[in-house]
Motif scaffolding. Structure first.
Motif, PDB file in Angstrom:
ATOM      1  N   MET A 184       0.834  -1.187   0.000  1.00  0.00           N
ATOM      2  CA  MET A 184       0.000   0.000   0.000  1.00  0.00           C
ATOM      3  C   MET A 184       0.877   1.248   0.000  1.00  0.00           C
ATOM      4  O   MET A 184       1.892   1.312   0.696  1.00  0.00           O
ATOM      5  CB  MET A 184      -0.890  -0.026   1.252  1.00  0.00           C
ATOM      6  CG  MET A 184      -1.961   1.037   1.298  1.00  0.00           C
ATOM      7  SD  MET A 184      -2.889   0.910   2.848  1.00  0.00           S
ATOM      8  CE  MET A 184      -3.621  -0.725   2.699  1.00  0.00           C
ATOM      9  N   ASP A 185       0.501   2.257  -0.793  1.00  0.00           N
ATOM     10  CA  ASP A 185       1.300   3.476  -0.799  1.00  0.00           C
ATOM     11  C   ASP A 185       1.101   4.238   0.506  1.00  0.00           C
ATOM     12  O   ASP A 185       0.090   4.078   1.200  1.00  0.00           O
ATOM     13  CB  ASP A 185       0.938   4.348  -1.999  1.00  0.00           C
ATOM     14  CG  ASP A 185      -0.489   4.880  -1.920  1.00  0.00           C
ATOM     15  OD1 ASP A 185      -0.704   5.913  -1.273  1.00  0.00           O
ATOM     16  OD2 ASP A 185      -1.389   4.230  -2.502  1.00  0.00           O
ATOM     17  N   ALA A 213      -2.110   4.462   3.236  1.00  0.00           N
ATOM     18  CA  ALA A 213      -1.931   3.919   4.580  1.00  0.00           C
ATOM     19  C   ALA A 213      -2.219   4.978   5.640  1.00  0.00           C
ATOM     20  O   ALA A 213      -2.885   4.708   6.648  1.00  0.00           O
ATOM     21  CB  ALA A 213      -0.515   3.377   4.747  1.00  0.00           C
ATOM     22  N   LEU A 214      -1.735   6.202   5.414  1.00  0.00           N
ATOM     23  CA  LEU A 214      -1.965   7.288   6.371  1.00  0.00           C
ATOM     24  C   LEU A 214      -3.448   7.611   6.483  1.00  0.00           C
ATOM     25  O   LEU A 214      -3.962   7.858   7.583  1.00  0.00           O
ATOM     26  CB  LEU A 214      -1.182   8.528   5.948  1.00  0.00           C
ATOM     27  CG  LEU A 214      -1.302   9.759   6.865  1.00  0.00           C
ATOM     28  CD1 LEU A 214      -0.807   9.430   8.267  1.00  0.00           C
ATOM     29  CD2 LEU A 214      -0.522  10.936   6.283  1.00  0.00           C
ATOM     30  N   GLU A 215      -4.140   7.573   5.356  1.00  0.00           N
ATOM     31  CA  GLU A 215      -5.580   7.845   5.363  1.00  0.00           C
ATOM     32  C   GLU A 215      -6.335   6.778   6.154  1.00  0.00           C
ATOM     33  O   GLU A 215      -7.264   7.083   6.912  1.00  0.00           O
ATOM     34  CB  GLU A 215      -6.100   7.898   3.925  1.00  0.00           C
ATOM     35  CG  GLU A 215      -7.557   8.314   3.798  1.00  0.00           C
ATOM     36  CD  GLU A 215      -7.813   9.738   4.278  1.00  0.00           C
ATOM     37  OE1 GLU A 215      -8.974  10.015   4.652  1.00  0.00           O
ATOM     38  OE2 GLU A 215      -6.870  10.553   4.290  1.00  0.00           O
ATOM     39  N   LEU A 216      -5.916   5.517   6.006  1.00  0.00           N
ATOM     40  CA  LEU A 216      -6.554   4.426   6.749  1.00  0.00           C
ATOM     41  C   LEU A 216      -6.263   4.524   8.243  1.00  0.00           C
ATOM     42  O   LEU A 216      -7.100   4.175   9.074  1.00  0.00           O
ATOM     43  CB  LEU A 216      -6.078   3.075   6.211  1.00  0.00           C
ATOM     44  CG  LEU A 216      -6.619   2.675   4.836  1.00  0.00           C
ATOM     45  CD1 LEU A 216      -5.951   1.400   4.346  1.00  0.00           C
ATOM     46  CD2 LEU A 216      -8.136   2.494   4.883  1.00  0.00           C
ATOM     47  N   VAL A 225     -17.553  -0.443  15.700  1.00  0.00           N
ATOM     48  CA  VAL A 225     -16.785   0.804  15.736  1.00  0.00           C
ATOM     49  C   VAL A 225     -17.114   1.724  14.570  1.00  0.00           C
ATOM     50  O   VAL A 225     -17.469   1.283  13.478  1.00  0.00           O
ATOM     51  CB  VAL A 225     -15.263   0.518  15.739  1.00  0.00           C
ATOM     52  CG1 VAL A 225     -14.855  -0.151  17.032  1.00  0.00           C
ATOM     53  CG2 VAL A 225     -14.860  -0.348  14.546  1.00  0.00           C
ATOM     54  N   GLY A 226     -16.969   3.018  14.830  1.00  0.00           N
ATOM     55  CA  GLY A 226     -17.149   4.022  13.797  1.00  0.00           C
ATOM     56  C   GLY A 226     -15.805   4.529  13.313  1.00  0.00           C
ATOM     57  O   GLY A 226     -14.753   4.162  13.854  1.00  0.00           O
ATOM     58  N   PRO A 227     -15.787   5.385  12.301  1.00  0.00           N
ATOM     59  CA  PRO A 227     -14.535   5.944  11.780  1.00  0.00           C
ATOM     60  C   PRO A 227     -13.748   6.680  12.861  1.00  0.00           C
ATOM     61  O   PRO A 227     -14.326   7.430  13.654  1.00  0.00           O
ATOM     62  CB  PRO A 227     -15.015   6.918  10.691  1.00  0.00           C
ATOM     63  CG  PRO A 227     -16.364   6.426  10.304  1.00  0.00           C
ATOM     64  CD  PRO A 227     -16.971   5.870  11.548  1.00  0.00           C
TER      65      PRO A 227
END
Length: 240
Positions: free
Chosen positions: A4-5, A9-12, A78-80
């Motif tokens: 994964m770029d 990954a940071l967004e996840l 769980v939520g975001p």
């Protein structure tokens, strides 16, 4: 995650939920859905968890990591960006909740990326397997069937399998539970099991064809096949 770029990954990391587990001893088995982690010196939880329903479970071990106690688990919805904090109780050998003040403080630290290097990533390539296995597991179903307190343990579910065929390993575990050698055994007055829906061994119904009756019994067998698939899927083992 390796393929994964960094931006994805940071967004996840930012949008996914996080399990922060504090003070968990080395060699403890910690798992979520179909993914297992063997706790190493740096482990403090799991990040990048997709929003939705998940099953978290763990098993304490001996100091050499060769023997494990019966698994304890609990469902989460769980939520975001949600952070769930648990702390290891050394005496009871289980994860316990922390105070609201502590949870708020640790949650903010997680969102500030202070624990990021100590969190194992949820493997999104395995998420489709979990979604198929848990397709009908909703929050309302969990609330209806989970034990008081939410903890699910084989130590409290032993009676459910009393009259079912067992493998040699299951018989050994059954014997261990009966003589009270379990490291996580609880008092009789505290034993709380799930509120299961009874599933008959053989479905019998008047007024339907033989083919329809066979189909009904096959559907019931499918439940047990699904459970077997789930256990077979839990083979992804990592150390962090």
């Amino acid at each position: 995650v390796a393929s994964m770029d960094s931006q994805t990954a940071l967004e996840l990391v930012k949008t996914g939920a996080t399990l922060l587990f504090l003070d968990v001893p080395q060699h403890t088995l910690v798992a979520i859905d179909t993914q297992m982690f063997f706790v190493g010196p740096a482990f403090k939880g799991i990040k990048m968890i997709p929003p939705g329903t998940h099953f978290v479970y763990y098993s304490s071990s001996t100091r050499d990591g060769k023997e494990f106690s019966p698994i304890i688990g609990f469902f989460i919805d769980v939520g975001p960006s949600e952070v769930i904090v648990r702390k290891w109780d050394q005496q009871e050998e289980r994860l316990v909740k922390v105070s609201e003040e502590e949870e708020g403080r640790y949650s903010q630290a997680v969102k500030n990326m202070e624990f990021d290097q100590h969190l194992g990533p949820y493997n999104h390539s395995d998420y489709e397997d979990w979604k198929r296995l848990s397709n009908f597991v909703t929050k309302s179903i969990i609330e209806r069937h989970e034990p008081i307190g939410g903890e699910i343990s084989v130590d409290c579910e032993n009676d459910m399998f009393r009259n079912t065929p067992k493998t040699s390993m299951e018989e050994a575990l059954d014997k261990q539970l009966k003589i009270g050698n379990s490291a996580t055994s609880v008092g009789t007055n505290q034993r709380k099991g799930c509120y299961y829906t009874s599933i008959p061994r053989v479905v019998k119904r008047k007024g339907i064809t033989a083919q329809e009756l066979t189909s009904l019994n096959h559907d019931k067998v499918g439940i047990h096949i699904l459970l077997n698939i789930w256990f077979q899927k839990v083979i992804v083992r990592k150390e962090f």
